[in-house]
Motif scaffolding. Structure first.
Motif, PDB file in Angstrom:
ATOM      1  N   GLU A 114      20.002  33.870  60.179  1.00  0.00           N
ATOM      2  CA  GLU A 114      21.378  33.489  59.865  1.00  0.00           C
ATOM      3  C   GLU A 114      22.372  34.237  60.754  1.00  0.00           C
ATOM      4  O   GLU A 114      23.397  33.675  61.147  1.00  0.00           O
ATOM      5  CB  GLU A 114      21.664  33.736  58.388  1.00  0.00           C
ATOM      6  CG  GLU A 114      20.938  32.756  57.482  1.00  0.00           C
ATOM      7  CD  GLU A 114      20.921  33.174  56.021  1.00  0.00           C
ATOM      8  OE1 GLU A 114      20.617  32.323  55.171  1.00  0.00           O
ATOM      9  OE2 GLU A 114      21.201  34.363  55.724  1.00  0.00           O
TER      10      GLU A 114
ATOM     11  N   ALA B 225      24.270  29.705  56.251  1.00  0.00           N
ATOM     12  CA  ALA B 225      24.569  30.887  57.061  1.00  0.00           C
ATOM     13  C   ALA B 225      26.062  31.129  57.153  1.00  0.00           C
ATOM     14  O   ALA B 225      26.544  32.257  56.990  1.00  0.00           O
ATOM     15  CB  ALA B 225      23.963  30.729  58.456  1.00  0.00           C
TER      16      ALA B 225
ATOM     17  N   LEU C 227      23.074  38.473  55.231  1.00  0.00           N
ATOM     18  CA  LEU C 227      22.512  37.433  56.086  1.00  0.00           C
ATOM     19  C   LEU C 227      21.152  37.855  56.624  1.00  0.00           C
ATOM     20  O   LEU C 227      20.922  39.016  56.958  1.00  0.00           O
ATOM     21  CB  LEU C 227      23.442  37.139  57.270  1.00  0.00           C
ATOM     22  CG  LEU C 227      24.686  36.291  56.997  1.00  0.00           C
ATOM     23  CD1 LEU C 227      25.781  37.122  56.355  1.00  0.00           C
ATOM     24  CD2 LEU C 227      25.207  35.650  58.284  1.00  0.00           C
TER      25      LEU C 227
END
Length: 225
Positions: free
Chosen positions: A64, A93, A60
């Motif tokens: 995110e 996300a 991520l």
């Protein structure tokens, strides 16, 4: 040879492999991150939370991580409604975070990453026209495996229910969609829902991210993890 000609163990192995293949390669947790933890994970106390494994996986982005960690549901819905966040970025996300969680603790049964992102983009296009489907417009939502979602399976951990694709949605799923939600994953449950731990013959045992020697309970163990 059809799936019915295989042993139940072979069918389960095939199902689990198919689920893993749905996780994009760029969302995979590097093997070297897991090597320091004691294995097998299910028999040893490992803490994935305090060691910040999700963040260390680098799957991520910082934005995110912020989206999945710093917003309440109410705040997400508000930001989605006024355009501060798009459904596409929020859904991506949460899909990525769910994919990482799956690789660490085995909490998912079905993933609808592509379909979810397509719906998110559609909902964003409506919002740009000033239209909101409902109070959950653009919000990614997970559902337990016992709910039917068209095009996926709802095995509730039963080998006998494998290869039976749902042809329609459960009423709750339709309600969520009418409210504007984005269904992105299904989560693990106890076999037949009749147990206090999320463990079954199809998807195995969901691990507790605070202590992998334990499970997160049931019947919402996959959701909890």
């Amino acid at each position: 040879m059809t799936s019915q000609d295989l042993s139940w163990q072979e069918r389960v192995s095939k199902k689990q492999e198919e689920c893993l293949k749905k996780i994009p390669q760029e969302w995979r947790v590097p093997d070297n991150l897991l090597s320091p933890f004691r294995s097998p994970l299910s028999e040893n106390k490992n803490d994935f939370i305090r060691t910040n494994l999700v963040r260390k996986s680098a799957v991520l982005t910082s934005r995110e991580l912020q989206i999945t960690e710093e917003y309440t549901v109410r705040q997400l819905v508000s930001a989605l409604a006024d355009g501060r966040l798009t459904s596409a970025e929020v859904t991506l996300a949460y899909c990525k975070r769910a994919a990482v969680a799956q690789q660490l603790v085995g909490c998912l049964t079905e993933t609808m990453f592509t379909e979810a992102q397509e719906r998110a983009r559609y909902l964003d296009s409506l919002r740009e026209q000033g239209k909101l489907v409902g109070p959950l417009h653009g919000l990614p939502v997970s559902i337990k495996d016992n709910f039917h979602y068209k095009g996926t399976e709802a095995t509730i951990g039963m080998v006998a229910f494998m290869d039976q694709t749902s042809t329609e949605n459960s009423p709750l799923v339709d309600i969520l969609l009418k409210l504007g939600a984005v269904i992105c994953v299904k989560t693990n449950v106890p076999q037949t829902m009749m147990s206090s731990e999320s463990h079954n013959n199809v998807f195995g045992r969901t691990l507790n991210p605070w202590n992998t020697a334990l499970n997160p309970g049931g019947s919402s163990g996959g959701e909890g993890a």
